[in-house]
Design an enzyme around this catalytic site. Structure first.
Site, PDB file in Angstrom:
ATOM      1  N   LYS A  92      43.284  30.001  48.593  1.00 46.16           N
ATOM      2  CA  LYS A  92      43.380  30.591  47.340  1.00 46.16           C
ATOM      3  C   LYS A  92      44.548  30.230  46.724  1.00 46.16           C
ATOM      4  O   LYS A  92      45.415  29.966  47.203  1.00 46.16           O
ATOM      5  CB  LYS A  92      43.730  31.848  47.541  1.00 46.16           C
TER       6      LYS A  92
ATOM      7  N   SER B 247      42.227  39.436  42.675  1.00 48.84           N
ATOM      8  CA  SER B 247      42.359  38.222  42.003  1.00 48.84           C
ATOM      9  C   SER B 247      41.869  36.942  43.172  1.00 48.84           C
ATOM     10  O   SER B 247      41.722  35.945  42.754  1.00 48.84           O
ATOM     11  CB  SER B 247      44.089  37.911  42.076  1.00 48.84           C
TER      12      SER B 247
ATOM     13  N   SER C  58      43.318  43.027  45.092  1.00 45.14           N
ATOM     14  CA  SER C  58      42.730  41.629  44.804  1.00 45.14           C
ATOM     15  C   SER C  58      41.744  41.042  46.035  1.00 45.14           C
ATOM     16  O   SER C  58      41.186  40.141  45.939  1.00 45.14           O
ATOM     17  CB  SER C  58      44.091  40.681  44.897  1.00 45.14           C
TER      18      SER C  58
END
Length: 490
Positions: A94, A169, A193
């Site tokens: 990520k 996210s 997230s």
């Protein structure tokens, strides 16, 4: 014994490699039924098929360089040497934490093109276990907000319907898992997230206990207790496989706990007959929800009953609005402390998105006593849930208050006819686990009539990450949720 129950058999066809569960893939690689080069090329083909539609993987690395890495991993196996369970796994860390030799933008134009010199602990562990990093997964700027879009790479789109949001996210990670562009994926979770994109893309995403997975190293290692790393996967054994690599003590990070007695690859099967589960719903009307969402969640409760659980409808005795205000203060305090230098530089401040500026200005205006008072509320909330967990094995909440929404929106400005007063109020359902530091697994609850995915949070007792995995696995076996595929896959 591990929770990989597959048996040796015929080698999978190259086109079928991406359909293998991660546990199956690891076994097939180690049995040399497929080569690491074949695995890499199979996933490249899947990325080429879907990434132009969904924009989940960004900052891709040169493929010939990656094939060279895969060939070296094949040579290791030929010598009888395995680096770990992720040997030969394509992965895309990520784009929030640093990954050595890779661009780390955090979704911000401030860091566009910035190449990291070191690895975050989890990425170092994934590399050591044999993962091949092929690129980064997309994230919103600084991970703020539950919708993955930024000025550097653009918008990541939903795995079930590319016109909709992928959540955030860890939106890129969730889409990659759902569309078989990666076998498993890492993510992080501060305010849902991992859980929001898991819900939006019908996969499994786990917010781990504080200290289960090292976060950092960073320049502040004591106050940061909200953002945690975690895995995303198509099923729970795959989730456990990645967690077995990511988790564990690191002396550089004193909040990590020693969990040598926990084997995340141990058998997940457990008898839940008579286990009591609390369904918190919309917290007695406190959480505005999109019409139809709670109905999908309600229907999913039958799968807990099918495995023998007793499901009660429960309302925590707590002032939920005071919890929200405490969350706002603690989140802004943390974000401002981490990113103040960007705000103090006028040139960089102009490049920050409005939500980041709002968080920074709130944090900078807080007094020490306001922060301490928020911590008191947080402590009281933890005690409330601790007492509730004396009666109930797990607590259930929706993973999101809305269905996946139009990808062109910035965020839902109204939910269930109620105006949202902040850019993240529509995600309030996820703060309970975060504020208590408890493990929370988002499991697929089902689809609405329009095919939009919905998720449920399973919130476990303090540091009982493995127990949450066991309950999630039993739920999956009863519901068949992991067998539901995106219509894009055909």
């Amino acid at each position: 014994m591990t929770n990989d129950s597959t048996q040796p058999g015929k080698p999978p066809a190259t086109g079928g490699i991406v359909e293998l569960a991660a546990t199956e893939l690891s076994r097939a690689i180690h049995a040399r039924e497929v080569s690491c080069v074949e695995v890499l090329d199979a996933y490249f083909a899947q990325i080429d098929r879907f990434n132009p539609q969904v924009n989940a993987i960004v900052a891709s690395l040169p493929r010939e360089q990656l094939r060279t890495q895969a060939s070296a991993l094949d040579a290791d196996l030929a010598r009888g040497e395995s680096r770990g369970v992720l040997h030969g796994f394509p992965q895309a860390p990520k784009d929030i934490m640093p990954a050595k030799g890779m661009v780390t933008t955090k979704g911000s134009p401030i860091f566009k093109g910035q190449v990291s010199q070191t690895d975050a602990v989890v990425f170092d562990r994934m590399r050591a276990s044999g993962a091949i990093f092929v690129g980064r997964t997309n994230s919103p700027e600084f991970g703020l907000g539950g919708h993955t879009y930024n000025e550097v790479y653009g918008t990541t789109r939903n795995a079930f319907d590319p016109s909709l949001s992928a959540g955030g996210s860890s939106g890129g990670a969730g889409v990659c898992v759902a569309l078989r562009m990666l076998p498993v994926a890492d993510g992080s979770d501060m305010m849902g997230s991992l859980r929001t994109p898991a819900a939006f893309n019908h996969v499994y995403g786990m917010r781990t206990s504080v200290g289960c997975i090292p976060h950092g190293p960073t320049d502040e290692i004591f106050f940061q207790q909200f953002s945690v790393g975690g895995p995303m996967a198509r099923n729970v054994p795959d989730l456990a496989l990645l967690l077995s690599v990511m988790g564990g003590f690191d002396a550089r990070l004193p909040l990590t706990h020693r969990a040598a007695n926990i084997d995340f690859r141990a058998p997940l099967v457990r008898d839940f007959k008579g286990a009591r589960i609390a369904w918190l719903g919309d917290l007695g009307g406190h959480l505005p929800t999109e019409p139809g969402l709670l109905e999908v969640c309600d229907k999913a409760l039958v799968h807990f009953e099918a495995i023998g659980c007793i499901v009660d409808r429960v309302l925590p005795q707590f002032d939920m609005e005071s919890l929200w205000r405490a969350w706002l203060d603690l989140r802004s305090f943390q974000f401002a402390g981490t990113n103040r230098a960007l705000y103090d530089d006028p040139a960089k401040r102009r490049l920050l998105k409005p939500e980041a500026v709002w968080e920074l200005e709130r944090g900078l205006a807080l007094t020490a006593m306001q922060v301490f008072d928020a911590a008191r509320v947080r402590s009281a909330w933890y005690e409330c849930l601790r007492r509730l967990h004396l009666q109930y094995e797990a607590l259930l909440l929706p993973s999101a208050q809305v269905f996946p929404f139009d990808a062109a929106l910035d965020w839902p400005h109204a939910v269930g006819g109620q105006s949202m007063d902040t850019y993240h109020r529509w995600m309030q359902t996820v703060i309970g686990a975060t504020m208590a530091g408890l493990p929370a697994l988002s499991v697929p609850a089902g689809l609405d009539a329009d095919g939009r995915p919905v998720g449920l949070q399973i919130i476990g007792r303090t540091q009982d990450d493995f127990g949450v995995l066991q309950l999630g696995h039993a739920y999956d076996l009863a519901s068949g949720a992991s067998k539901v595929r995106s219509p894009l896959l055909g």
